[in-house]
Design an enzyme around this catalytic site. Sequence first.
Site, PDB file in Angstrom:
ATOM      1  N   ASP A 331       0.836  -1.214   0.000  1.00 24.99           N
ATOM      2  CA  ASP A 331       0.000   0.000   0.000  1.00 24.99           C
ATOM      3  C   ASP A 331       0.866   1.258   0.000  1.00 24.99           C
ATOM      4  O   ASP A 331       0.446   2.310   0.451  1.00 24.99           O
ATOM      5  CB  ASP A 331      -0.952  -0.006   1.202  1.00 24.99           C
ATOM      6  CG  ASP A 331      -0.187  -0.085   2.535  1.00 24.99           C
ATOM      7  OD1 ASP A 331       1.049  -0.333   2.478  1.00 24.99           O
ATOM      8  OD2 ASP A 331      -0.805   0.115   3.592  1.00 24.99           O
TER       9      ASP A 331
HETATM   10  N1  LIG Z   1      -5.191  -6.528  -1.498  1.00 25.93           N
HETATM   11  C1  LIG Z   1      -3.865  -6.382  -1.535  1.00 25.93           C
HETATM   12  N2  LIG Z   1      -3.191  -6.306  -0.430  1.00 25.93           N
HETATM   13  C2  LIG Z   1      -1.849  -6.139  -0.455  1.00 25.93           C
HETATM   14  C3  LIG Z   1      -1.181  -6.080  -1.679  1.00 25.93           C
HETATM   15  N3  LIG Z   1       0.146  -5.925  -1.401  1.00 25.93           N
HETATM   16  C4  LIG Z   1       0.259  -5.903  -0.065  1.00 25.93           C
HETATM   17  N4  LIG Z   1      -0.940  -6.006   0.536  1.00 25.93           N
HETATM   18  C5  LIG Z   1      -1.266  -6.050   1.916  1.00 25.93           C
HETATM   19  O1  LIG Z   1      -1.227  -4.724   2.442  1.00 25.93           O
HETATM   20  C6  LIG Z   1      -1.010  -4.779   3.822  1.00 25.93           C
HETATM   21  C7  LIG Z   1      -0.024  -3.749   4.206  1.00 25.93           C
HETATM   22  O2  LIG Z   1       0.124  -3.866   5.571  1.00 25.93           O
HETATM   23  P1  LIG Z   1       0.990  -2.874   6.427  1.00 25.93           P
HETATM   24  O3  LIG Z   1       2.309  -2.670   5.711  1.00 25.93           O
HETATM   25  O4  LIG Z   1       1.012  -3.352   7.800  1.00 25.93           O
HETATM   26  O5  LIG Z   1       0.182  -1.552   6.302  1.00 25.93           O
HETATM   27  P2  LIG Z   1      -1.044  -1.038   7.138  1.00 25.93           P
HETATM   28  O6  LIG Z   1      -1.984  -2.127   7.484  1.00 25.93           O
HETATM   29  O7  LIG Z   1      -1.644   0.027   6.285  1.00 25.93           O
HETATM   30  O8  LIG Z   1      -0.416  -0.462   8.418  1.00 25.93           O
HETATM   31  P3  LIG Z   1       0.243   0.944   8.548  1.00 25.93           P
HETATM   32  O9  LIG Z   1       0.990   1.240   7.346  1.00 25.93           O
HETATM   33  O10 LIG Z   1       1.086   0.905   9.748  1.00 25.93           O
HETATM   34  O11 LIG Z   1      -0.917   1.898   8.651  1.00 25.93           O
HETATM   35  C8  LIG Z   1      -0.561  -6.223   4.085  1.00 25.93           C
HETATM   36  O12 LIG Z   1      -1.590  -6.917   4.737  1.00 25.93           O
HETATM   37  C9  LIG Z   1      -0.315  -6.822   2.723  1.00 25.93           C
HETATM   38  O13 LIG Z   1      -0.611  -8.209   2.690  1.00 25.93           O
HETATM   39  C10 LIG Z   1      -1.905  -6.183  -2.888  1.00 25.93           C
HETATM   40  O14 LIG Z   1      -1.420  -6.129  -3.997  1.00 25.93           O
HETATM   41  N5  LIG Z   1      -3.273  -6.322  -2.744  1.00 25.93           N
END
Ligand SMILES: Nc1nc2c(ncn2[C@@H]2O[C@H](COP(=O)(O)OP(=O)(O)OP(=O)(O)O)[C@@H](O)[C@H]2O)c(=O)[nH]1
Length: 425
Positions: A331
């Site tokens: 994200d």
């Molecule tokens: N749906 C989806 N999820 C993804 C993708 N790439 C990464 N993620 C997920 O995005 C999430 C990112 O989590 P974190 O890095 O903890 O970010 P967050 O939950 O926004 O937490 P903070 O950044 O601390 O606010 C993870 O659960 C990943 O599995 C993708 O392409 N699609």
Amino acid sequence: MNGLTKQQERAGHGIRLRDLLRSTQIRGIMLVVLATGFCLTLAALWTITRYANNNLELLGRTLAYNLEAPLVFNDAVAVQSILDTLATQEDLSYVRVQNADGTELGQSRNDTPVAVFMDHIANLLLEQPLHMQVTHAGEVVGALELRMQGRVLVQFLLAGGGLILLWLVLGVLMAACVSARLQQRISRPLDVLSEATRQITWSRNFAGRVPNSPILEFNELTKDINKLVAQVQQWHELVLHEKAELEHRADHDALTGLANRSRFEVAMQKALLHAMRQRGHFALLFLDCDGFKSINDSFGHAAGDQVLKKIAKRLQNSLRDDDQIIRLGGDEFAVVIGSIRSEQDVVRVAEKILVRMAAPIFLENAVLIDLTISIGIALYPQHGDNTQTLSKAADQAMYQAKRQRLGYALPEPGQAHMAAAGSVM
Ligand SMILES: Nc1nc2c(ncn2[C@@H]2O[C@H](COP(=O)(O)OP(=O)(O)OP(=O)(O)O)[C@@H](O)[C@H]2O)c(=O)[nH]1
């Protein structure tokens, strides 16, 4: 390679079709000319020889008739007189007359060098000397021996030789004309065909086609070549398309269509170089969704994907075309904004992004999602003069904004900690 034309070099060491046709034509025509000349000469020689032999015999009979009376009276003076008259009038080189006892009564001989030479030629072709008896009332009264000069024969041979020579010259001229015509009708369409094929191959312009030929066989060949070129064109377009797609896939994110992390360094270097040259500024923004994991957890990964796509769209709608938006992964997004005049410019952009992101996101299954993002901002040259320092500064600012729920944050000038949201340098 000496002595070879450029075209020969290009075509290898084979003979050119044009030259092959020309030499075959000339050889063929020369053969026909020589063969017909030879046959004509043989036929004419046979005819003239028969004619000359008959003529000799006729002359003999005329002489015998005229000499009958002088021989009956054994009159040598009359014999010689007849011989002198007839031998000079007719084409005779030698005449000798004897009476019944074998005594010579008269003789005529032409001893000039020309006559001797012609005599030799006549001897080659005629059955001479001719011996003939002179009779009177059934009794032999004398004998004749005579030879022809061959003047007519030599004249014929000279005329025949001249005609053959003329025939040969005409043959060569005809061959040259036919060859030129052949070149025009066969070699030229072939040249056009090979030149067009070469152009297509060299320029790789597979949209080009070989023009039609007036010759049926060449036209068939043209059609086949054009079919082949069309297939190559299709194949080429497919390869180009796949190449472009592979290149796009290599540096673009499959989910959002944005540039991926591999483009980040390139975008930064480009912006750095431009700013250094112009003694200008540029900004790096790091964006990270707040609590994105909970979206995945609550609504599923597919819903998370939809949200990421909407975020990408909203970012594109908030920025100019020449601003680089990169999905760093998960994200996290980065934005490189060139041609920044002041810090206020970047702040305005960040605020604009935040406003757009504040709107709820509607998913397909009527799910409504409220999402916030945190933005860390770093400016060149204030917060770093290379990719690493600027990235670090933007990253720290982003975490500062996330921790303090500021929306966006900038590093404080000359300080390790970050500037407060909305602060102006
Ligand atoms: N749906 C989806 N999820 C993804 C993708 N790439 C990464 N993620 C997920 O995005 C999430 C990112 O989590 P974190 O890095 O903890 O970010 P967050 O939950 O926004 O937490 P903070 O950044 O601390 O606010 C993870 O659960 C990943 O599995 C993708 O392409 N699609």
